[in-house]
Scaffold this motif. Structure first.
Motif, PDB file in Angstrom:
ATOM      1  N   ILE A 120      27.150  91.343  52.831  1.00 42.20           N
ATOM      2  CA  ILE A 120      25.875  90.884  52.269  1.00 42.20           C
ATOM      3  C   ILE A 120      25.655  89.410  52.560  1.00 42.20           C
ATOM      4  O   ILE A 120      24.557  89.007  52.950  1.00 42.20           O
ATOM      5  N   GLU A 121      26.687  88.601  52.375  1.00 45.22           N
ATOM      6  CA  GLU A 121      26.528  87.164  52.577  1.00 45.22           C
ATOM      7  C   GLU A 121      26.375  86.804  54.054  1.00 45.22           C
ATOM      8  O   GLU A 121      25.901  85.726  54.375  1.00 45.22           O
ATOM      9  N   GLY A 122      26.729  87.705  54.949  1.00 47.32           N
ATOM     10  CA  GLY A 122      26.582  87.450  56.375  1.00 47.32           C
ATOM     11  C   GLY A 122      25.211  87.828  56.930  1.00 47.32           C
ATOM     12  O   GLY A 122      24.955  87.673  58.114  1.00 47.32           O
ATOM     13  N   VAL A 123      24.327  88.302  56.077  1.00 48.40           N
ATOM     14  CA  VAL A 123      23.013  88.775  56.510  1.00 48.40           C
ATOM     15  C   VAL A 123      21.938  87.775  56.090  1.00 48.40           C
ATOM     16  O   VAL A 123      21.983  87.230  54.997  1.00 48.40           O
ATOM     17  N   THR A 124      20.971  87.531  56.989  1.00 52.20           N
ATOM     18  CA  THR A 124      19.821  86.708  56.655  1.00 52.20           C
ATOM     19  C   THR A 124      18.722  87.627  56.137  1.00 52.20           C
ATOM     20  O   THR A 124      18.231  88.490  56.854  1.00 52.20           O
ATOM     21  N   VAL A 125      18.357  87.452  54.879  1.00 52.01           N
ATOM     22  CA  VAL A 125      17.382  88.335  54.245  1.00 52.01           C
ATOM     23  C   VAL A 125      16.023  87.648  54.224  1.00 52.01           C
ATOM     24  O   VAL A 125      15.886  86.553  53.687  1.00 52.01           O
ATOM     25  N   ARG A 126      15.039  88.315  54.833  1.00 49.74           N
ATOM     26  CA  ARG A 126      13.666  87.794  54.861  1.00 49.74           C
ATOM     27  C   ARG A 126      12.741  88.831  54.247  1.00 49.74           C
ATOM     28  O   ARG A 126      12.818  90.007  54.566  1.00 49.74           O
ATOM     29  N   LEU A 127      11.869  88.358  53.387  1.00 50.39           N
ATOM     30  CA  LEU A 127      10.886  89.217  52.740  1.00 50.39           C
ATOM     31  C   LEU A 127       9.497  88.703  53.054  1.00 50.39           C
ATOM     32  O   LEU A 127       9.214  87.525  52.852  1.00 50.39           O
ATOM     33  N   LYS A 128       8.638  89.568  53.559  1.00 53.03           N
ATOM     34  CA  LYS A 128       7.250  89.196  53.795  1.00 53.03           C
ATOM     35  C   LYS A 128       6.406  89.810  52.693  1.00 53.03           C
ATOM     36  O   LYS A 128       6.400  91.018  52.501  1.00 53.03           O
ATOM     37  N   VAL A 129       5.719  88.935  51.943  1.00 52.49           N
ATOM     38  CA  VAL A 129       4.894  89.379  50.824  1.00 52.49           C
ATOM     39  C   VAL A 129       3.527  88.706  50.890  1.00 52.49           C
ATOM     40  O   VAL A 129       3.356  87.694  51.563  1.00 52.49           O
ATOM     41  N   ARG A 130       2.583  89.285  50.192  1.00 49.73           N
ATOM     42  CA  ARG A 130       1.249  88.693  50.128  1.00 49.73           C
ATOM     43  C   ARG A 130       1.272  87.502  49.190  1.00 49.73           C
ATOM     44  O   ARG A 130       1.807  87.586  48.086  1.00 49.73           O
ATOM     45  N   ALA A 131       0.692  86.410  49.641  1.00 51.72           N
ATOM     46  CA  ALA A 131       0.664  85.197  48.828  1.00 51.72           C
ATOM     47  C   ALA A 131      -0.705  84.547  48.925  1.00 51.72           C
ATOM     48  O   ALA A 131      -1.401  84.672  49.934  1.00 51.72           O
ATOM     49  N   GLY A 132      -1.067  83.857  47.874  1.00 53.09           N
ATOM     50  CA  GLY A 132      -2.326  83.139  47.855  1.00 53.09           C
ATOM     51  C   GLY A 132      -2.132  81.718  48.336  1.00 53.09           C
ATOM     52  O   GLY A 132      -1.058  81.324  48.808  1.00 53.09           O
TER      53      GLY A 132
END
Length: 149
Positions: free
Chosen positions: A72-84
């Motif tokens: 888990i710590e070796g993974v780059t986690v990116r989340l794309k969400v809607r933002a204002g």
């Protein structure tokens, strides 16, 4: 009052444990939130079923937990969400969103109940998330929340 825990409660126990708590704590907090059910003689069958389900989901040893932690710590986690404008999100990032982002990034399967969010994620940027894999092993993950525009 004697109750059966249906989920993990910090400082009290894990799913399937039969514990004795004060009546007010059970009536006003645990029972309404679904974290526990009242203990009855017939409820003992439920305990076995809850424990079997927990055994399937849990990480049994510290070595397994450390392996999953390194993955888990070796993974780059990116989340794309809607933002204002101003970087505020429409809603917030949930543990289920984080689990799917970890899986998409090539990480291991993690139970969403293991993710500990101290404060809700409601803004863009990098946030530190704790994942309790085992009572003695906690993985820290950086989640990069980006705008989906």
């Amino acid at each position: 009052m004697k109750i059966i825990l249906t989920g993990e409660v910090a400082g009290l126990g894990t799913a399937g444990d039969v514990v004795e708590v004060k009546d007010g704590y059970a009536r006003n907090y645990l029972l309404p939130r679904g974290a526990a059910i009242r203990w009855t003689k017939g409820g003992q069958k439920d305990v076995e079923q809850i424990r079997r389900g927990r055994k399937i989901r849990e990480i049994a040893t510290i070595e397994q937990a450390n392996d999953v932690k390194s993955q888990i710590e070796g993974v780059t986690v990116r989340l794309k969400v809607r933002a204002g404008t101003g970087g505020r999100l429409f809603g917030s990032v949930t543990p289920a969103d984080i689990v799917s982002a970890v899986k998409t990034a090539g990480g291991p399967d993690v139970d969403k109940r293991r993710i500990e969010l101290t404060t809700p994620i409601k803004s863009l940027g990098t946030h530190r998330i704790s994942v309790r894999l085992h009572p003695e092993v906690v993985a820290n993950v950086g989640v990069h929340v980006e705008s989906a525009k």
